[in-house]
Scaffold this motif. Structure first.
Motif, PDB file in Angstrom:
ATOM      1  N   ASP A  38       0.656  -1.333  -0.070  1.00  0.00           N
ATOM      2  CA  ASP A  38      -0.049   0.055   0.034  1.00  0.00           C
ATOM      3  C   ASP A  38       0.837   1.299  -0.104  1.00  0.00           C
ATOM      4  O   ASP A  38       0.367   2.292  -0.272  1.00  0.00           O
ATOM      5  CB  ASP A  38      -0.831   0.001   1.266  1.00  0.00           C
ATOM      6  N   GLY A  39       2.181   1.091   0.424  1.00  0.00           N
ATOM      7  CA  GLY A  39       3.004   2.334   0.444  1.00  0.00           C
ATOM      8  C   GLY A  39       4.339   1.898   0.934  1.00  0.00           C
ATOM      9  O   GLY A  39       4.812   0.966   0.772  1.00  0.00           O
ATOM     10  N   ILE A  40       4.799   2.875   1.579  1.00  0.00           N
ATOM     11  CA  ILE A  40       6.412   2.906   2.243  1.00  0.00           C
ATOM     12  C   ILE A  40       6.083   2.248   3.655  1.00  0.00           C
ATOM     13  O   ILE A  40       5.323   2.914   4.392  1.00  0.00           O
ATOM     14  CB  ILE A  40       7.070   4.082   2.170  1.00  0.00           C
ATOM     15  N   VAL A  41       7.061   1.795   4.052  1.00  0.00           N
ATOM     16  CA  VAL A  41       7.127   1.116   5.617  1.00  0.00           C
ATOM     17  C   VAL A  41       8.435   1.487   6.156  1.00  0.00           C
ATOM     18  O   VAL A  41       9.770   1.058   5.602  1.00  0.00           O
ATOM     19  CB  VAL A  41       6.871  -0.261   5.802  1.00  0.00           C
ATOM     20  N   ALA A  42       8.540   2.314   7.162  1.00  0.00           N
ATOM     21  CA  ALA A  42      10.072   2.762   7.729  1.00  0.00           C
ATOM     22  C   ALA A  42       9.984   2.443   9.233  1.00  0.00           C
ATOM     23  O   ALA A  42       9.038   2.741   9.914  1.00  0.00           O
ATOM     24  CB  ALA A  42       9.784   4.403   7.681  1.00  0.00           C
ATOM     25  N   PHE A  43      10.867   1.813   9.560  1.00  0.00           N
ATOM     26  CA  PHE A  43      11.289   1.239  10.973  1.00  0.00           C
ATOM     27  C   PHE A  43      12.128   2.353  11.767  1.00  0.00           C
ATOM     28  O   PHE A  43      13.165   2.500  11.025  1.00  0.00           O
ATOM     29  CB  PHE A  43      11.794  -0.216  10.958  1.00  0.00           C
ATOM     30  N   MET A  44      12.017   2.594  13.048  1.00  0.00           N
ATOM     31  CA  MET A  44      12.866   3.387  13.677  1.00  0.00           C
ATOM     32  C   MET A  44      13.594   2.808  14.992  1.00  0.00           C
ATOM     33  O   MET A  44      12.797   2.336  15.634  1.00  0.00           O
ATOM     34  CB  MET A  44      11.928   4.665  14.315  1.00  0.00           C
ATOM     35  N   GLY A  45      14.984   2.259  14.825  1.00  0.00           N
ATOM     36  CA  GLY A  45      15.580   1.796  15.598  1.00  0.00           C
ATOM     37  C   GLY A  45      16.118   2.834  16.718  1.00  0.00           C
ATOM     38  O   GLY A  45      16.067   3.990  16.411  1.00  0.00           O
ATOM     39  N   HIS A  46      16.927   2.372  17.589  1.00  0.00           N
ATOM     40  CA  HIS A  46      17.935   3.419  18.345  1.00  0.00           C
ATOM     41  C   HIS A  46      19.223   3.632  18.042  1.00  0.00           C
ATOM     42  O   HIS A  46      19.351   4.788  17.551  1.00  0.00           O
ATOM     43  CB  HIS A  46      17.741   2.765  19.923  1.00  0.00           C
ATOM     44  N   GLY A  47      19.972   2.428  17.996  1.00  0.00           N
ATOM     45  CA  GLY A  47      21.269   2.897  17.448  1.00  0.00           C
ATOM     46  C   GLY A  47      22.426   3.369  18.417  1.00  0.00           C
ATOM     47  O   GLY A  47      21.850   3.500  19.512  1.00  0.00           O
ATOM     48  N   ASN A  48      23.502   3.217  18.071  1.00  0.00           N
ATOM     49  CA  ASN A  48      24.519   3.778  19.160  1.00  0.00           C
ATOM     50  C   ASN A  48      25.325   5.002  18.606  1.00  0.00           C
ATOM     51  O   ASN A  48      25.600   4.978  17.422  1.00  0.00           O
ATOM     52  CB  ASN A  48      25.527   2.896  19.462  1.00  0.00           C
ATOM     53  N   PRO A  49      25.565   5.977  19.369  1.00  0.00           N
ATOM     54  CA  PRO A  49      26.552   7.054  18.695  1.00  0.00           C
ATOM     55  C   PRO A  49      27.927   6.514  18.255  1.00  0.00           C
ATOM     56  O   PRO A  49      28.121   5.301  18.910  1.00  0.00           O
ATOM     57  CB  PRO A  49      26.904   8.039  19.910  1.00  0.00           C
ATOM     58  N   ASP A  50      28.758   7.013  17.487  1.00  0.00           N
ATOM     59  CA  ASP A  50      29.857   6.390  16.989  1.00  0.00           C
ATOM     60  C   ASP A  50      30.864   5.793  18.404  1.00  0.00           C
ATOM     61  O   ASP A  50      31.296   4.834  18.241  1.00  0.00           O
ATOM     62  CB  ASP A  50      30.613   7.608  16.273  1.00  0.00           C
ATOM     63  N   SER A  51      30.976   6.832  19.071  1.00  0.00           N
ATOM     64  CA  SER A  51      31.731   6.680  20.202  1.00  0.00           C
ATOM     65  C   SER A  51      31.207   5.568  21.257  1.00  0.00           C
ATOM     66  O   SER A  51      32.081   4.846  22.043  1.00  0.00           O
ATOM     67  CB  SER A  51      32.121   7.846  21.324  1.00  0.00           C
ATOM     68  N   TYR A  52      30.044   5.089  20.963  1.00  0.00           N
ATOM     69  CA  TYR A  52      29.562   3.926  21.832  1.00  0.00           C
ATOM     70  C   TYR A  52      29.197   2.921  21.058  1.00  0.00           C
ATOM     71  O   TYR A  52      28.239   1.992  21.427  1.00  0.00           O
ATOM     72  CB  TYR A  52      28.494   4.475  22.828  1.00  0.00           C
ATOM     73  N   ASP A  53      29.632   2.573  19.839  1.00  0.00           N
ATOM     74  CA  ASP A  53      29.142   1.464  18.920  1.00  0.00           C
ATOM     75  C   ASP A  53      29.905   0.116  19.094  1.00  0.00           C
ATOM     76  O   ASP A  53      30.655  -0.260  18.437  1.00  0.00           O
ATOM     77  CB  ASP A  53      29.281   2.039  17.243  1.00  0.00           C
ATOM     78  N   THR A  54      29.686  -0.126  20.232  1.00  0.00           N
ATOM     79  CA  THR A  54      30.177  -1.357  20.704  1.00  0.00           C
ATOM     80  C   THR A  54      29.939  -2.545  19.857  1.00  0.00           C
ATOM     81  O   THR A  54      28.982  -2.857  19.214  1.00  0.00           O
ATOM     82  CB  THR A  54      29.354  -1.825  22.155  1.00  0.00           C
ATOM     83  N   PHE A  55      31.038  -3.269  19.269  1.00  0.00           N
ATOM     84  CA  PHE A  55      31.165  -4.546  18.694  1.00  0.00           C
ATOM     85  C   PHE A  55      30.647  -3.931  17.203  1.00  0.00           C
ATOM     86  O   PHE A  55      30.233  -4.860  16.584  1.00  0.00           O
ATOM     87  CB  PHE A  55      30.150  -5.502  19.153  1.00  0.00           C
ATOM     88  N   LYS A  56      30.799  -2.545  16.992  1.00  0.00           N
ATOM     89  CA  LYS A  56      30.322  -2.076  15.694  1.00  0.00           C
ATOM     90  C   LYS A  56      28.855  -2.614  15.376  1.00  0.00           C
ATOM     91  O   LYS A  56      28.620  -2.996  14.129  1.00  0.00           O
ATOM     92  CB  LYS A  56      31.428  -2.499  14.431  1.00  0.00           C
ATOM     93  N   ALA A  57      28.093  -2.526  16.253  1.00  0.00           N
ATOM     94  CA  ALA A  57      26.691  -3.142  16.128  1.00  0.00           C
ATOM     95  C   ALA A  57      25.720  -2.428  15.142  1.00  0.00           C
ATOM     96  O   ALA A  57      24.647  -2.888  14.710  1.00  0.00           O
ATOM     97  CB  ALA A  57      25.847  -3.283  17.413  1.00  0.00           C
ATOM     98  N   ASN A  58      25.829  -1.050  15.031  1.00  0.00           N
ATOM     99  CA  ASN A  58      24.988  -0.181  14.161  1.00  0.00           C
ATOM    100  C   ASN A  58      24.975  -1.007  12.763  1.00  0.00           C
ATOM    101  O   ASN A  58      23.656  -0.606  12.056  1.00  0.00           O
ATOM    102  CB  ASN A  58      25.624   1.165  14.098  1.00  0.00           C
ATOM    103  N   ILE A  59      25.802  -1.581  12.293  1.00  0.00           N
ATOM    104  CA  ILE A  59      25.735  -2.086  10.909  1.00  0.00           C
ATOM    105  C   ILE A  59      24.475  -3.335  10.842  1.00  0.00           C
ATOM    106  O   ILE A  59      23.940  -3.167   9.816  1.00  0.00           O
ATOM    107  CB  ILE A  59      26.957  -2.956  10.616  1.00  0.00           C
ATOM    108  N   ARG A  60      23.866  -3.374  12.065  1.00  0.00           N
ATOM    109  CA  ARG A  60      22.968  -4.560  11.798  1.00  0.00           C
ATOM    110  C   ARG A  60      21.631  -3.866  11.169  1.00  0.00           C
ATOM    111  O   ARG A  60      20.872  -4.476  10.601  1.00  0.00           O
ATOM    112  CB  ARG A  60      22.522  -5.072  13.176  1.00  0.00           C
ATOM    113  N   TYR A  61      21.333  -2.479  11.585  1.00  0.00           N
ATOM    114  CA  TYR A  61      20.367  -1.965  10.824  1.00  0.00           C
ATOM    115  C   TYR A  61      20.453  -1.703   9.386  1.00  0.00           C
ATOM    116  O   TYR A  61      19.637  -1.962   8.825  1.00  0.00           O
ATOM    117  CB  TYR A  61      20.150  -0.418  11.516  1.00  0.00           C
ATOM    118  N   ASN A  62      21.632  -1.427   8.946  1.00  0.00           N
ATOM    119  CA  ASN A  62      21.935  -1.320   7.564  1.00  0.00           C
ATOM    120  C   ASN A  62      21.580  -2.643   6.825  1.00  0.00           C
ATOM    121  O   ASN A  62      21.095  -2.753   5.849  1.00  0.00           O
ATOM    122  CB  ASN A  62      23.089  -0.930   7.192  1.00  0.00           C
TER     123      ASN A  62
END
Length: 372
Positions: A209-233
């Motif tokens: 029917d349209g676009i679906v956007a999900f909003m996660g939390h994420g970590n700032p770069d300085s707190y991106d433990t285990f480089k986990a932000n990439i999971r959202y991408n």
């Protein structure tokens, strides 16, 4: 802060592509907290006769719909793990204190108060009750900053490092079976496609029917433990294999704010139409109700929007942002609230699977640091 006037499509297209705030209030009467939890857990163990325990660790929330989601999750675990006593803890002091004081109302307008406790208190109580097996399950979405705090809590417990009215039995700690369940999006090859498939099952009609956007939390770069932000991408990539109308952004991931999500939509030629917004968090708390679905920025015109140094527009909700850019923005609700991931049985089953596959601390460390 560098102020840059917001230029609609042209400027944004050029951009590079889990709730309460950080802990500010601290529980001060540590001895009574240990004693209280020791008594509660001992009473539960005596009542159930179980010799194994599961501790679910969430960041926390002050919303009644989130409390109900934790209740349902606890019930699902009790059904899935007969023979285990199941406990729920919050890692955020501020969420614990505000939930206890009562910050939000239920659907009938009644102030709701709930008592939750930090992992250290419940782990000590579980150890004092001498359960033979302890499974600690992270209810985080990614193995990032908050998950690192869970790992630290478990490691400190295993080393008998918490100050309390009485230390735990070192001999018991040498033999107790302690296991750690990983966050939802732990494995990029297994968990990411599994979560994408479950989200698609839930949102298939919306994606048509349209676009679906999900909003996660994420970590700032300085707190991106285990480089986990990439999971959202990676999750966005997996979702777009199922439908090109899916997008994933965050409230705190550099180069993946709502402005960057919009730029990717424009690049894909999706500049208008219906846009469904969903939280990509374990529960729907402050971020879902306010940052995603709130009215912040309603009184601002787009020509007043300013990008900060990170390319984000502050004090402007996702709903208002996309609505003012011409989308028909919809925030689906159940019982008047957005749904968190723990409320989706198919997603919750992935956390449960992780609990069943929970590893020893040593094994978990090798999972996070394969080179070790």
């Amino acid at each position: 802060m560098k102020k840059i006037k917001f230029l609609l499509v042209a400027a944004l297209a050029a951009l590079t592509f889990a709730s309460c705030s950080k802990d500010e209030d601290v529980k001060i009467n540590m001895v009574s907290e240990y004693q209280l939890n020791d008594e509660l857990v001992a009473a539960q163990k005596a009542k159930s006769g179980n010799d194994k325990a599961i501790l679910l660790v969430a960041f926390g929330s002050t919303w009644n719909n989130a409390f109900l989601a934790f209740d349902d999750t606890k019930a699902a675990y009790e059904k899935e793990f007969p023979g285990y006593d199941v406990y729920v803890s919050f890692s955020s002091d501020i969420c614990i204190n505000r939930a206890s004081a009562g910050e939000n109302e239920d659907e009938e307008g009644n102030i709701v108060k709930r008592d939750y406790y930090e992992p250290r208190y419940l782990l000590h109580a579980i150890g004092a009750a001498k359960y033979s097996e302890i499974r600690v399950q992270s209810l985080q979405v990614i193995p990032g900053e908050e998950f690192a705090a869970v790992v630290a809590s478990v490691k400190k417990f295993a080393n008998n490092g918490y100050v309390a009215s009485a230390h735990l039995d070192d001999e018991y700690l040498k033999h107790v079976n302690i296991r750690l369940g990983m966050p939802l999006l732990d494995n990029p090859d297994v968990d990411v496609p599994a979560v994408a498939e479950q989200l698609h099952k839930t949102c298939t009609l919306e994606s048509v029917d349209g676009i679906v956007a999900f909003m996660g939390h994420g970590n700032p770069d300085s707190y991106d433990t285990f480089k986990a932000n990439i999971r959202y991408n990676q999750l966005e990539e997996a979702l777009q294999e199922l439908s090109p109308n899916y997008f994933v952004g965050c409230v705190d991931q550099p180069e993946n704010f709502k402005t960057h999500v919009y730029a990717r939509m424009v690049d894909a030629g999706l500049t208008s139409g219906k846009l469904y917004l969903h939280p990509l968090m374990s529960i729907a708390g402050d971020h879902a109700h306010n940052d995603m679905g709130g009215d912040d920025g309603e009184d601002m015109d787009p020509d007043e929007w300013e990008l900060n140094d990170d390319g984000e527009i502050e004090d402007l909700s996702w709903k208002v942002f996309f609505s003012k850019l011409g989308y028909q923005t919809i925030v689906p609700t159940v019982n008047f609230h957005p749904q968190g991931l723990l409320e989706l049985p198919g997603i919750r089953s992935i956390w449960i699977k992780h609990t069943k596959e929970a590893e020893t601390l040593e094994e978990a460390y090798h999972s996070m640091y394969p080179s070790l």
